[in-house]
Design a protein around this motif. Structure first.
Motif, PDB file in Angstrom:
ATOM      1  N   MET A 138       0.716  -1.286   0.110  1.00 47.22           N
ATOM      2  CA  MET A 138       0.027  -0.063  -0.023  1.00 47.22           C
ATOM      3  C   MET A 138       0.830   1.133  -0.176  1.00 47.22           C
ATOM      4  N   PRO A 139       1.559   1.657   0.936  1.00 43.14           N
ATOM      5  CA  PRO A 139       2.469   2.723   0.946  1.00 43.14           C
ATOM      6  C   PRO A 139       3.592   2.848  -0.319  1.00 43.14           C
ATOM      7  N   VAL A 140       3.924   1.495  -0.759  1.00 41.26           N
ATOM      8  CA  VAL A 140       4.739   1.593  -1.796  1.00 41.26           C
ATOM      9  C   VAL A 140       4.198   2.226  -3.122  1.00 41.26           C
ATOM     10  N   TYR A 141       2.882   1.810  -3.406  1.00 42.21           N
ATOM     11  CA  TYR A 141       2.118   2.187  -4.523  1.00 42.21           C
ATOM     12  C   TYR A 141       1.769   3.576  -4.396  1.00 42.21           C
ATOM     13  N   GLY A 142       1.491   4.042  -3.247  1.00 48.15           N
ATOM     14  CA  GLY A 142       1.218   5.385  -3.092  1.00 48.15           C
ATOM     15  C   GLY A 142       2.424   6.333  -3.421  1.00 48.15           C
ATOM     16  N   ARG A 143       3.751   6.151  -2.914  1.00 55.65           N
ATOM     17  CA  ARG A 143       4.711   6.853  -2.909  1.00 55.65           C
ATOM     18  C   ARG A 143       5.451   6.699  -4.489  1.00 55.65           C
ATOM     19  N   ILE A 144       5.459   5.626  -4.947  1.00 54.45           N
ATOM     20  CA  ILE A 144       5.943   5.312  -6.281  1.00 54.45           C
ATOM     21  C   ILE A 144       4.912   6.032  -7.324  1.00 54.45           C
ATOM     22  N   SER A 145       3.715   6.124  -7.045  1.00 54.70           N
ATOM     23  CA  SER A 145       2.709   6.663  -8.101  1.00 54.70           C
ATOM     24  C   SER A 145       2.823   8.071  -7.985  1.00 54.70           C
ATOM     25  N   ASP A 146       3.355   8.704  -6.963  1.00 53.78           N
ATOM     26  CA  ASP A 146       3.482  10.151  -6.627  1.00 53.78           C
ATOM     27  C   ASP A 146       4.621  10.644  -7.499  1.00 53.78           C
ATOM     28  N   ALA A 200     -18.453   7.316   8.443  1.00 53.41           N
ATOM     29  CA  ALA A 200     -16.818   7.865   8.726  1.00 53.41           C
ATOM     30  C   ALA A 200     -15.814   7.195   7.897  1.00 53.41           C
ATOM     31  N   GLN A 201     -15.973   6.075   7.220  1.00 56.31           N
ATOM     32  CA  GLN A 201     -14.733   5.294   6.692  1.00 56.31           C
ATOM     33  C   GLN A 201     -14.353   6.133   5.356  1.00 56.31           C
ATOM     34  N   GLN A 202     -15.095   6.321   4.556  1.00 55.46           N
ATOM     35  CA  GLN A 202     -14.461   7.033   3.231  1.00 55.46           C
ATOM     36  C   GLN A 202     -14.072   8.588   3.467  1.00 55.46           C
ATOM     37  N   LEU A 203     -14.950   9.380   4.333  1.00 56.91           N
ATOM     38  CA  LEU A 203     -14.614  10.768   4.611  1.00 56.91           C
ATOM     39  C   LEU A 203     -13.121  10.978   5.188  1.00 56.91           C
ATOM     40  N   LEU A 204     -12.885   9.863   6.100  1.00 54.77           N
ATOM     41  CA  LEU A 204     -11.510  10.292   6.538  1.00 54.77           C
ATOM     42  C   LEU A 204     -10.365  10.199   5.680  1.00 54.77           C
ATOM     43  N   THR A 205     -10.716   9.333   4.522  1.00 53.16           N
ATOM     44  CA  THR A 205      -9.675   9.347   3.179  1.00 53.16           C
ATOM     45  C   THR A 205      -9.807  10.907   2.750  1.00 53.16           C
ATOM     46  N   LEU A 206     -10.905  11.384   2.430  1.00 54.18           N
ATOM     47  CA  LEU A 206     -11.142  12.652   1.808  1.00 54.18           C
ATOM     48  C   LEU A 206     -10.531  13.914   2.836  1.00 54.18           C
ATOM     49  N   ILE A 207     -10.620  13.694   4.029  1.00 55.22           N
ATOM     50  CA  ILE A 207     -10.015  14.648   4.912  1.00 55.22           C
ATOM     51  C   ILE A 207      -8.497  14.692   4.719  1.00 55.22           C
ATOM     52  N   VAL A 208      -7.939  13.320   4.764  1.00 56.33           N
ATOM     53  CA  VAL A 208      -6.332  13.302   4.678  1.00 56.33           C
ATOM     54  C   VAL A 208      -6.263  13.726   2.884  1.00 56.33           C
ATOM     55  N   GLN A 209      -6.826  13.576   2.028  1.00 61.78           N
ATOM     56  CA  GLN A 209      -6.615  14.131   0.726  1.00 61.78           C
ATOM     57  C   GLN A 209      -6.632  15.777   0.884  1.00 61.78           C
ATOM     58  N   ASN A 210      -7.529  16.133   1.431  1.00 62.18           N
ATOM     59  CA  ASN A 210      -7.495  17.587   1.442  1.00 62.18           C
ATOM     60  C   ASN A 210      -6.558  18.318   2.290  1.00 62.18           C
ATOM     61  N   SER A 211      -6.022  17.621   2.739  1.00 62.32           N
ATOM     62  CA  SER A 211      -5.008  18.269   3.641  1.00 62.32           C
ATOM     63  C   SER A 211      -3.557  18.291   3.027  1.00 62.32           C
ATOM     64  N   PHE A 212      -3.519  17.567   1.826  1.00 62.28           N
ATOM     65  CA  PHE A 212      -2.307  17.719   0.979  1.00 62.28           C
ATOM     66  C   PHE A 212      -2.081  18.219  -0.376  1.00 62.28           C
ATOM     67  N   PRO A 213      -1.148  18.706  -0.996  1.00 67.48           N
ATOM     68  CA  PRO A 213      -1.064  18.840  -2.213  1.00 67.48           C
ATOM     69  C   PRO A 213      -0.923  17.936  -3.085  1.00 67.48           C
ATOM     70  N   GLY A 214      -1.521  17.905  -4.532  1.00 65.16           N
ATOM     71  CA  GLY A 214      -1.489  16.695  -5.406  1.00 65.16           C
ATOM     72  C   GLY A 214      -0.409  16.048  -5.567  1.00 65.16           C
ATOM     73  N   SER A 215       1.031  16.511  -5.377  1.00 64.44           N
ATOM     74  CA  SER A 215       2.203  16.126  -5.502  1.00 64.44           C
ATOM     75  C   SER A 215       2.264  14.618  -4.594  1.00 64.44           C
ATOM     76  N   VAL A 216       1.778  14.590  -3.475  1.00 64.03           N
ATOM     77  CA  VAL A 216       1.951  13.593  -2.367  1.00 64.03           C
ATOM     78  C   VAL A 216       0.460  13.132  -2.011  1.00 64.03           C
ATOM     79  N   VAL A 217      -0.489  13.252  -2.836  1.00 61.73           N
ATOM     80  CA  VAL A 217      -1.872  12.824  -2.204  1.00 61.73           C
ATOM     81  C   VAL A 217      -1.807  11.213  -2.535  1.00 61.73           C
ATOM     82  N   GLY A 218      -1.182  10.676  -3.343  1.00 60.00           N
ATOM     83  CA  GLY A 218      -1.049   9.299  -3.375  1.00 60.00           C
ATOM     84  C   GLY A 218      -0.340   8.707  -2.271  1.00 60.00           C
TER      85      GLY A 218
END
Length: 536
Positions: free
Chosen positions: A54-62, A367-385
């Motif tokens: 999971m974290p590997v895909y997120g970072r490499i895709s960024d 709760a579940q999906q909105l936690l992901t939205l909150i995280v994504q709204n806290s970061f710029p697109g370059s590190v959202v993955g």
């Protein structure tokens, strides 16, 4: 946009369906392949591989872009499905599941990140809600589909069915996933040491949860040494990530209040959610005497509540821009659901049980999906993955811990209760003793034996749910302190990843004000470099 979203939903369906479709097929699979002794690893191999990735895909895709990484993940998943479908023994099946996990770890993460790349945060709630609905649908459809395939064309079609779906997802990603290519000014540096350490630490944690209380006692030297190894590896991982140029999980993320709080809440919710989902179907079968298919149908109220709450809250968030209240209320409702489930008795009406499950599902859906939205709204697109993957990684760890610990306590309590109650009556009349008890066997026993068995299942499992309530309470308290910032009305421009790593820019938040008018002071990206289309 419609075609792109449809393709991402197929990808999400692949990931979420694969988590549940094998459950009803597993007894037949291990029977045919003579693999009862290795049954746990059919499930664990997938969980372990997907969690690590999971974290590997997120970072490499960024760093490299979403499309090539997503296509690679889907191809790996298809390859693992083919290996599983052709498996001639349990070892090859486990290998196929591991390969599936290597790809599956990226499917859900990259789908969520791709939506963040093309949909502004203000409009993203409705899309995230539908993605949550896909998870709810697959949780019910998976066991039903697995049972139908096993009884029809055969269990191997549980794997073969992934091939056409995977090909469709690859074609959709290749044709419709047109995303900006990450902007870089320096040499690409993959955090190989960080990847190795997170893989090792995750493996040890999964082994502790899988072996603890079953293969080995929790107080055994084996488990004790694994706990020590987990602590040491985790500490080394943190030290390496602090110094890495392109860390797989940047430690700077934890300076962001919203990321830290939502990650803690996601982990706690994952423990409680999967503690219930993993063992309620078994409870329903043993206590009510229904078969696996009917037990799956009786879980529909929970998934229906999750579906309605997820889609409904997403629509409201997209219209109003307000989101903080939903996860707070969701965690509280989930706690109420746990309390209600813990009060059930053997004679509880089925409709009452379904109502309690629906309450639990509503809480999770809010709760579940909105936690992901909150995280994504806290970061710029370059590190959202990377941010999305990091949050989901800890949620998955919570799910693994929850399933394992609840399962371990349930099994030990059940064994003790059955041994005590049945020995007082001269033992069970089931061939093979308590290990051979199935719903069909229990239903055929005389009431003098059947009732103590059913009562043992009730008393062994349901009080555990009450012990999970404090996790929901802590999640509520944690989420109260989330800062509700304005949801971005447009997609955030890319920022060079190396600029973030060097400290020239910070991924600590988006430019703007909180909903209450307070400035966001957790870091503001200040550069807007040119973007160029993804030609990868």
């Amino acid at each position: 946009m419609t075609l792109l979203f449809a393709g991402l939903l197929v990808t999400m369906l692949l990931a979420s369906l694969n988590q549940t479709v094998l459950s009803t097929a597993l007894p037949t699979v291990i029977g045919e392949l003579d693999g009862v002794d290795h049954m746990t690893w059919v499930i664990t191999a997938y969980i372990l591989a997907s969690t690590i990735m999971m974290p590997v895909y997120g970072r490499i895709s960024d760093l490299l872009g979403r499309r090539p990484v997503l296509i690679t993940a889907i191809v790996l998943f298809i390859g693992g499905s083919v290996v599983g479908a052709l498996a001639g023994n349990i070892e090859w099946l486990i290998a196929g599941r591991a390969i599936q996990g290597l790809g599956g770890g990226g499917l859900m993460i990259l789908s969520q990140a791709a939506i963040a790349d093309v949909v502004p945060a203000r409009d993203r709630g409705k899309y995230m809600g539908i993605m949550g609905a896909v998870f709810a649908l697959s949780s019910v459809a998976g066991p039903l589909l697995g049972g139908w395939l096993t009884e029809g064309p055969g269990w191997r079609w549980v794997f073969w069915i992934n091939v056409p779906l995977g090909v469709l997802a690859v074609l959709a990603a290749a044709a419709f996933l047109k995303l900006p290519k990450p902007v870089r000014t320096g040499r690409l540096e993959i955090d190989y040491l960080g990847i190795a350490l997170v893989a090792a630490a995750t493996t040890v944690i999964v082994l502790i949860c899988t072996w603890g209380g079953g293969t080995y006692e929790w107080t055994s030297p084996q488990i004790s040494w694994l706990i020590v190894a987990a602590v040491v590896l985790s500490a080394l991982f943190v030290l390496v990530e602090i110094r890495a140029t392109d860390p797989v999980i940047p430690m700077s993320f934890f300076r962001n209040r919203n990321f830290t709080l939502t990650t803690i809440a996601a982990l706690l919710i994952g423990v409680a959610m999967f503690g219930v989902i993993s063992y309620m179907p078994t409870y329903i079968q043993m206590v009510t005497g229904v078969d696996a298919t009917v037990a799956g149908l009786l879980m529909i109220p929970m998934m229906g509540g999750l579906l309605v709450a997820s889609i409904g809250s997403g629509q409201v968030v997209s219209r109003t821009g307000r989101y903080k209240l939903f996860p707070v209320v969701g965690a509280a409702v989930m706690g109420v659901g746990l309390i209600l489930l813990s009060t059930m008795e053997v004679g509880t009406e089925t409709w009452v049980m379904c109502t309690y499950l629906a309450v639990m599902g509503i809480g999770i859906g809010l709760a579940q999906q909105l936690l992901t939205l909150i995280v994504q709204n806290s970061f710029p697109g370059s590190v959202v993955g990377t941010a999305t993957a990091s949050n989901n990684y800890f949620r998955q760890v919570g799910a693994t811990v929850g399933s394992a610990i609840v399962g371990s306590i349930f099994a030990s309590r059940l064994t003790a209760l059955l041994t005590d109650r049945l020995s007082a009556r001269g033992g069970s009349e089931a061939d093979g003793g308590t290990n051979s008890l199935t719903p069909a066997v229990v239903n055929g026993l005389p009431d003098a034996i059947r009732v103590p068995i059913v009562e043992s299942y009730n008393e062994a499992l349901l009080p555990i749910f009450l012990f999970l309530v404090p996790l929901a309470v802590i999640a509520v308290i944690v989420l109260v302190f989330v800062k509700e910032t304005k949801l971005a009305a447009n997609v955030e421009p890319e920022i060079p990843a190396e600029a973030l790593a060097e400290g020239r820019l910070t991924p600590m938040g988006l430019t703007g004000e909180s909903v209450d008018g307070e400035p966001v002071d957790e870091g503001v990206p200040t550069a807007e470099p040119d973007r160029r289309p993804d030609d990868a």
